[in-house]
Structures are given as structure tokens and as C-alpha cells.
Write a protein that holds these residues in place. Structure first.
Motif, PDB file in Angstrom:
ATOM      1  N   LYS A  58       0.833  -1.197   0.000  1.00 41.06           N
ATOM      2  CA  LYS A  58       0.000   0.000   0.000  1.00 41.06           C
ATOM      3  C   LYS A  58       0.874   1.255   0.000  1.00 41.06           C
ATOM      4  CE  LYS A  58      -3.812   2.449   0.412  1.00 41.06           C
ATOM      5  NZ  LYS A  58      -4.760   2.607  -0.663  1.00 41.06           N
ATOM      6  N   LYS A  59       1.952   1.240   0.784  1.00 43.17           N
ATOM      7  CA  LYS A  59       2.866   2.383   0.820  1.00 43.17           C
ATOM      8  C   LYS A  59       3.491   2.608  -0.560  1.00 43.17           C
ATOM      9  CE  LYS A  59       5.922   3.548   4.227  1.00 43.17           C
ATOM     10  NZ  LYS A  59       7.127   3.345   5.074  1.00 43.17           N
ATOM     11  N   MET A  60       3.915   1.526  -1.192  1.00 40.28           N
ATOM     12  CA  MET A  60       4.538   1.653  -2.506  1.00 40.28           C
ATOM     13  C   MET A  60       3.527   2.164  -3.538  1.00 40.28           C
ATOM     14  SD  MET A  60       7.561   1.040  -1.747  1.00 40.28           S
ATOM     15  CE  MET A  60       8.404   0.960  -3.298  1.00 40.28           C
ATOM     16  N   GLU A  61       2.283   1.706  -3.445  1.00 43.85           N
ATOM     17  CA  GLU A  61       1.236   2.163  -4.366  1.00 43.85           C
ATOM     18  C   GLU A  61       0.978   3.660  -4.191  1.00 43.85           C
ATOM     19  OE1 GLU A  61      -2.795   3.413  -4.953  1.00 43.85           O
ATOM     20  OE2 GLU A  61      -2.755   1.973  -3.327  1.00 43.85           O
ATOM     21  N   LEU A  62       0.927   4.120  -2.953  1.00 41.56           N
ATOM     22  CA  LEU A  62       0.719   5.551  -2.693  1.00 41.56           C
ATOM     23  C   LEU A  62       1.909   6.375  -3.185  1.00 41.56           C
ATOM     24  CD1 LEU A  62      -0.948   5.457   0.831  1.00 41.56           C
ATOM     25  CD2 LEU A  62      -2.028   6.075  -1.340  1.00 41.56           C
ATOM     26  N   LEU A  63       3.111   5.873  -2.985  1.00 38.94           N
ATOM     27  CA  LEU A  63       4.295   6.581  -3.470  1.00 38.94           C
ATOM     28  C   LEU A  63       4.282   6.684  -4.993  1.00 38.94           C
ATOM     29  CD1 LEU A  63       7.073   5.161  -1.126  1.00 38.94           C
ATOM     30  CD2 LEU A  63       6.232   7.515  -1.196  1.00 38.94           C
ATOM     31  N   GLN A  64       3.829   5.626  -5.671  1.00 38.01           N
ATOM     32  CA  GLN A  64       3.760   5.653  -7.131  1.00 38.01           C
ATOM     33  C   GLN A  64       2.805   6.729  -7.624  1.00 38.01           C
ATOM     34  OE1 GLN A  64       2.762   1.523  -7.888  1.00 38.01           O
ATOM     35  NE2 GLN A  64       4.798   1.169  -8.724  1.00 38.01           N
ATOM     36  N   ARG A  65       1.754   7.003  -6.870  1.00 32.91           N
ATOM     37  CA  ARG A  65       0.767   8.012  -7.257  1.00 32.91           C
ATOM     38  C   ARG A  65       1.174   9.421  -6.848  1.00 32.91           C
ATOM     39  NH1 ARG A  65      -4.213   5.852  -4.190  1.00 32.91           N
ATOM     40  NH2 ARG A  65      -4.579   8.083  -4.125  1.00 32.91           N
ATOM     41  N   SER A  66       2.270   9.543  -6.138  1.00 33.26           N
ATOM     42  CA  SER A  66       2.649  10.825  -5.530  1.00 33.26           C
ATOM     43  C   SER A  66       3.713  11.572  -6.319  1.00 33.26           C
ATOM     44  CB  SER A  66       3.170  10.577  -4.110  1.00 33.26           C
ATOM     45  OG  SER A  66       2.182   9.958  -3.323  1.00 33.26           O
ATOM     46  N   ASP A  67       3.752  12.874  -6.094  1.00 34.68           N
ATOM     47  CA  ASP A  67       4.808  13.723  -6.643  1.00 34.68           C
ATOM     48  C   ASP A  67       5.837  14.070  -5.573  1.00 34.68           C
ATOM     49  OD1 ASP A  67       3.677  14.033  -9.284  1.00 34.68           O
ATOM     50  OD2 ASP A  67       2.179  15.339  -8.371  1.00 34.68           O
ATOM     51  N   ILE A  68       5.391  14.117  -4.316  1.00 37.09           N
ATOM     52  CA  ILE A  68       6.252  14.508  -3.198  1.00 37.09           C
ATOM     53  C   ILE A  68       5.937  13.628  -1.997  1.00 37.09           C
ATOM     54  CG2 ILE A  68       6.801  16.364  -1.546  1.00 37.09           C
ATOM     55  CD1 ILE A  68       6.021  18.371  -3.694  1.00 37.09           C
ATOM     56  N   MET A  69       6.976  13.267  -1.239  1.00 37.55           N
ATOM     57  CA  MET A  69       6.802  12.613   0.050  1.00 37.55           C
ATOM     58  C   MET A  69       7.259  13.605   1.110  1.00 37.55           C
ATOM     59  SD  MET A  69       8.597   9.205   1.541  1.00 37.55           S
ATOM     60  CE  MET A  69       8.534   8.829   3.276  1.00 37.55           C
ATOM     61  N   ILE A  70       6.408  13.827   2.107  1.00 36.80           N
ATOM     62  CA  ILE A  70       6.747  14.763   3.175  1.00 36.80           C
ATOM     63  C   ILE A  70       6.917  13.986   4.466  1.00 36.80           C
ATOM     64  CG2 ILE A  70       6.015  16.795   4.487  1.00 36.80           C
ATOM     65  CD1 ILE A  70       4.141  17.476   2.138  1.00 36.80           C
ATOM     66  N   LEU A  71       8.077  14.109   5.091  1.00 36.13           N
ATOM     67  CA  LEU A  71       8.307  13.527   6.408  1.00 36.13           C
ATOM     68  C   LEU A  71       8.227  14.669   7.410  1.00 36.13           C
ATOM     69  CD1 LEU A  71       9.052  11.143   8.234  1.00 36.13           C
ATOM     70  CD2 LEU A  71      11.441  11.775   7.899  1.00 36.13           C
ATOM     71  N   THR A  72       7.230  14.612   8.273  1.00 37.60           N
ATOM     72  CA  THR A  72       6.973  15.728   9.186  1.00 37.60           C
ATOM     73  C   THR A  72       7.475  15.472  10.591  1.00 37.60           C
ATOM     74  OG1 THR A  72       4.792  14.865   9.707  1.00 37.60           O
ATOM     75  CG2 THR A  72       4.933  16.422   7.878  1.00 37.60           C
ATOM     76  N   SER A  73       8.413  14.552  10.757  1.00 33.95           N
ATOM     77  CA  SER A  73       8.893  14.189  12.075  1.00 33.95           C
ATOM     78  C   SER A  73       9.778  15.273  12.682  1.00 33.95           C
ATOM     79  CB  SER A  73       9.694  12.893  12.003  1.00 33.95           C
ATOM     80  OG  SER A  73      10.226  12.577  13.264  1.00 33.95           O
ATOM     81  N   PHE A  74       9.540  15.564  13.965  1.00 29.31           N
ATOM     82  CA  PHE A  74      10.409  16.465  14.716  1.00 29.31           C
ATOM     83  C   PHE A  74      11.508  15.691  15.437  1.00 29.31           C
ATOM     84  CE2 PHE A  74       6.436  19.157  14.969  1.00 29.31           C
ATOM     85  CZ  PHE A  74       6.872  20.060  14.026  1.00 29.31           C
ATOM     86  N   ASN A  75      11.415  14.374  15.442  1.00 25.55           N
ATOM     87  CA  ASN A  75      12.355  13.542  16.192  1.00 25.55           C
ATOM     88  C   ASN A  75      13.396  12.865  15.323  1.00 25.55           C
ATOM     89  OD1 ASN A  75      10.896  14.123  18.473  1.00 25.55           O
ATOM     90  ND2 ASN A  75       9.740  12.226  18.452  1.00 25.55           N
ATOM     91  N   GLU A  76      13.051  12.542  14.090  1.00 20.98           N
ATOM     92  CA  GLU A  76      13.913  11.687  13.289  1.00 20.98           C
ATOM     93  C   GLU A  76      14.952  12.426  12.463  1.00 20.98           C
ATOM     94  OE1 GLU A  76      11.873   7.982  11.613  1.00 20.98           O
ATOM     95  OE2 GLU A  76      10.281   9.496  11.688  1.00 20.98           O
ATOM     96  N   GLY A  77      14.747  13.715  12.175  1.00 18.68           N
ATOM     97  CA  GLY A  77      15.646  14.376  11.238  1.00 18.68           C
ATOM     98  C   GLY A  77      15.534  13.685   9.897  1.00 18.68           C
ATOM     99  N   TYR A  78      16.638  13.175   9.390  1.00 16.51           N
ATOM    100  CA  TYR A  78      16.594  12.386   8.156  1.00 16.51           C
ATOM    101  C   TYR A  78      16.174  10.985   8.564  1.00 16.51           C
ATOM    102  CZ  TYR A  78      17.698  11.330   3.324  1.00 16.51           C
ATOM    103  OH  TYR A  78      17.612  10.996   2.007  1.00 16.51           O
ATOM    104  N   GLY A  79      14.881  10.773   8.704  1.00 22.24           N
ATOM    105  CA  GLY A  79      14.309   9.640   9.405  1.00 22.24           C
ATOM    106  C   GLY A  79      14.328   8.311   8.691  1.00 22.24           C
ATOM    107  N   SER A  80      13.848   7.328   9.427  1.00 23.23           N
ATOM    108  CA  SER A  80      13.831   5.956   8.941  1.00 23.23           C
ATOM    109  C   SER A  80      12.977   5.808   7.692  1.00 23.23           C
ATOM    110  CB  SER A  80      13.333   5.010  10.038  1.00 23.23           C
ATOM    111  OG  SER A  80      12.020   5.376  10.430  1.00 23.23           O
TER     112      SER A  80
END
Length: 105
Positions: A58-80
Motif C-alpha cells: 500500500k505504501k509503494m502504491e501511494l508513493l507511485q501516485r505521488s509527486d512529493i513525500m513529506i516527512l513531518t517528524s520532529f524527532n527523526e531528522g533524516y528519518g527511517s
């Protein structure tokens, strides 16, 4: 921990500008009720869709449909999320990634 509410507030403040231009798909299992309430109260379901926890295919399918991925974590920095197997996918499909600047000076 996550800054998704910052993104949502930005959409709320600029919803006329974003109308018919963006669709943000939010995945996760954090403060779900608060997020759903915010989306409903501000009538922005046309701009932000909450899909719950996303993993695997499901994650891969959503990424395929996307133009941008936003990581909004305040803890991870360049996160997992960026250091996982999806990194190869992001690069191979020229998908842009936005990340919070954590711990930088």
C-alpha cells in the motif's frame, strides 16, 4: 512527535490557493481523532485524505501516485522513512522528498 498538524494548519490558512491543485494523503496511527476532526471542521477533505497506517505494498502504491513525500517528524531528522527500501524507489521515480530540518545549526 510528528508535524502533520503544521501541514494541516498551512492547508487551512491557504485552502483557496490549494483548491483543485493538491491532494495530501496522510498515513499513520498517531493522533487520528484529532486529525480527522480538524479535517472535518475546516472542510478540507477535498485537500487532505487520511488513510490510516500504511505499509508494504500500500505504501509503494501511494508513493507511485505521488509527486512529493513529506516527512513531518520532529524527532527523526533524516528519518527511517527516508533510509528504508523506499529510498531506491524515490530516486528511481524522481519523487521529491521534503524533510524537517532537525538538529541543524
Amino acid at each position: 512527535r510528528k508535524g502533520i498538524f503544521d501541514v494541516v494548519r498551512s492547508v487551512i490558512r491557504n485552502q483557496e490557493f490549494f483548491k483543485n491543485k493538491i491532494k495530501i494523503i496522510v498515513g499513520g496511527d498517531g493522533r487520528v481523532l484529532e486529525l480527522k476532526k480538524m479535517i472535518q471542521e475546516h472542510d478540507i477533505a477535498n485537500l487532505i485524505e487520511f488513510v490510516g497506517w500504511v505499509g508494504g505494498e500500500k505504501k509503494m502504491e501511494l508513493l507511485q501516485r505521488s509527486d512529493i513525500m513529506i516527512l513531518t517528524s520532529f524527532n527523526e531528522g533524516y528519518g527511517s522513512s527516508f533510509l528504508s527500501t523506499e529510498t531506491t524507489f524515490l530516486i528511481a521515480h524522481s519523487l521529491s522528498a521534503l524533510n524537517a530540518q532537525i538538529g541543524a545549526s
